[in-house]
Design an enzyme around this catalytic site. Structure first.
Site, PDB file in Angstrom:
ATOM      1  N   ASP A 170       0.820  -1.324   0.114  1.00  0.00           N
ATOM      2  CA  ASP A 170       0.129  -0.123   0.229  1.00  0.00           C
ATOM      3  C   ASP A 170       1.029   1.014   0.028  1.00  0.00           C
ATOM      4  OD1 ASP A 170       0.943   0.247   2.600  1.00  0.00           O
ATOM      5  OD2 ASP A 170      -0.786  -0.022   3.632  1.00  0.00           O
ATOM      6  N   ASP A 213      -7.739  -7.818   0.299  1.00  0.00           N
ATOM      7  CA  ASP A 213      -7.224  -7.782   1.343  1.00  0.00           C
ATOM      8  C   ASP A 213      -7.725  -7.512   2.594  1.00  0.00           C
ATOM      9  OD1 ASP A 213      -5.347  -5.321   2.688  1.00  0.00           O
ATOM     10  OD2 ASP A 213      -6.534  -5.088   0.999  1.00  0.00           O
TER      11      ASP A 213
END
Length: 376
Positions: free
Chosen positions: A92, A271
């Site tokens: 991320d 996720d």
């Protein structure tokens, strides 16, 4: 990166596909275990590979930047080598921490100033610096720097935030073009759709992100407290706009039921920390429903943890033994539960894929959603 759709479900918008990167194949739909600081909590890399069989795991830019810090990762040859993982990694951008650490950060056009949760030191993330950090970490898929809005969020704030995310995306793309990969393999940038729960903003953001022609695209700012019906509504809206020939990644989702419902809407990648976080609190997900292993009813249940299980722990240990480990506060209990939950999540998306290819996904999904809602 290459993405190929092998089959689309006739009754839903579910797709079975295949992503190929320099670190191998990712069969979609896929769930990605979260390895925040270079570890999926309580699980060895060998178990992730041999038992859970994860095609891809996540790393967190914010946390890895603070420790072990970039000089260590660069000296190691990137995160893959540092943690001894030869499959895919996604990082991320730190944008979620901008959201979750609201009390310790200040957002400006240039970027975000934040205070470390470790030692209180101040740091600054800009789109440009985040791209350099993600180059150094070396993940196969890297996320653009964005602002994740909270829920609830008023319309004007969501609109300003969305446009800021778009401007930051343009800066990410421009800087990435000037910053070559460091370790001899390619990295793919995924932009992130924002816009809170407002249809017009989500539409505008999805159209802007789609126009960039990225290798894949992500949907952010959902699963942050909004009603689940709104999450599904926004996801479907965005999936209908994002390119069909590129993978779609829904960030931070979710329960097993959320996963199946979003696969049905056209999502390819997801996720969440839920399988490991809930495991550490004694919650086990199964195809028959949810088990709270701390409950007294399991005290003398010597049957396997999950007779339909998909990792070695499911039949190696009994419910009674696992309950005992939690009652005694033994770390092994949390490890066993984490391996079970991750194994179940990966089985779930792989079975969804098999059902899509077989043309039976819709009926199977309906039964699974009903069964998994049970409290055992």
């Amino acid at each position: 990166m290459n993405f190929e759709i092998l089959k689309t479900d006739d009754a839903t918008k579910a797709r079975a596909g295949k992503i190929t990167t320099d670190h191998g194949v990712i069969e979609t739909p896929i769930f990605m275990p979260v390895g925040t600081v270079g570890t999926v909590k309580g699980v060895h890399q060998r178990e992730l590979k041999d038992d859970i069989n994860a095609d891809i795991i996540l790393g967190n830019t914010y946390h890895l930047y603070l420790r072990p810090q970039m000089p260590i990762l660069e000296k190691a040859g990137g995160l893959h080598k540092f943690i001894n993982w030869d499959r895919n990694i996604l990082t991320d951008s730190g944008g979620y921490q901008v959201y979750s650490l609201a009390a310790n950060r200040k957002i400006k056009e240039e970027g975000v100033k934040f205070k470390s949760h470790i030692d209180g030191s101040f740091h600054f993330f800009s789109p440009e610096s985040v791209m350099e950090i993600e180059r150094t970490i070396g993940a196969d898929i890297i996320m653009a720097f964005d602002e994740c809005t909270p829920y609830p969020c008023d319309y004007e704030y969501a609109k300003r935030s969305m446009h800021l995310t778009h401007r930051w995306l343009d800066r990410c793309i421009a800087h990435l073009e000037k910053t070559p990969p460091k370790y001899g393999y390619q990295q793919s940038l995924f932009p992130i759709v924002q816009g809170s729960v407002y249809k017009d903003l989500r539409t505008a953001s999805a159209e802007y992100i789609a126009s960039k022609g990225a290798d894949g695209n992500a949907i952010g700012g959902l699963s942050v407290g909004e009603p689940v019906e709104q999450m599904y509504e926004m996801t479907e809206l965005v999936c209908d706009i994002l390119p069909k020939d590129k993978p779609r990644y829904l960030m931070g989702v979710g329960t097993p039921i959320n996963i199946l419902e979003n696969i049905a809407l056209g999502v390819d990648m997801m996720d969440c920390v839920m399988p490991t976080r809930n495991a550490r609190n004694g919650m086990l997900f199964t195809s028959k429903g949810i088990i709270n292993i701390k409950n007294k009813k399991w005290e003398d249940d010597f049957s396997p943890i999950d007779p339909d299980g998909h990792t070695y722990v499911d039949t190696y240990y009994s419910k009674a033994y696992l309950r005992h480990l939690f009652a005694a506060n033994e770390f092994l209990g949390k490890q066993i539960a984490s391996i079970h939950n991750l194994g179940f999540y990966l089985w779930l998306v792989r079975e969804a894929r098999r059902q899509i290819i077989a043309g039976t996904f819709a009926q199977w999904k309906t039964k699974m959603v009903n069964d998994m809602a049970n409290r055992l």
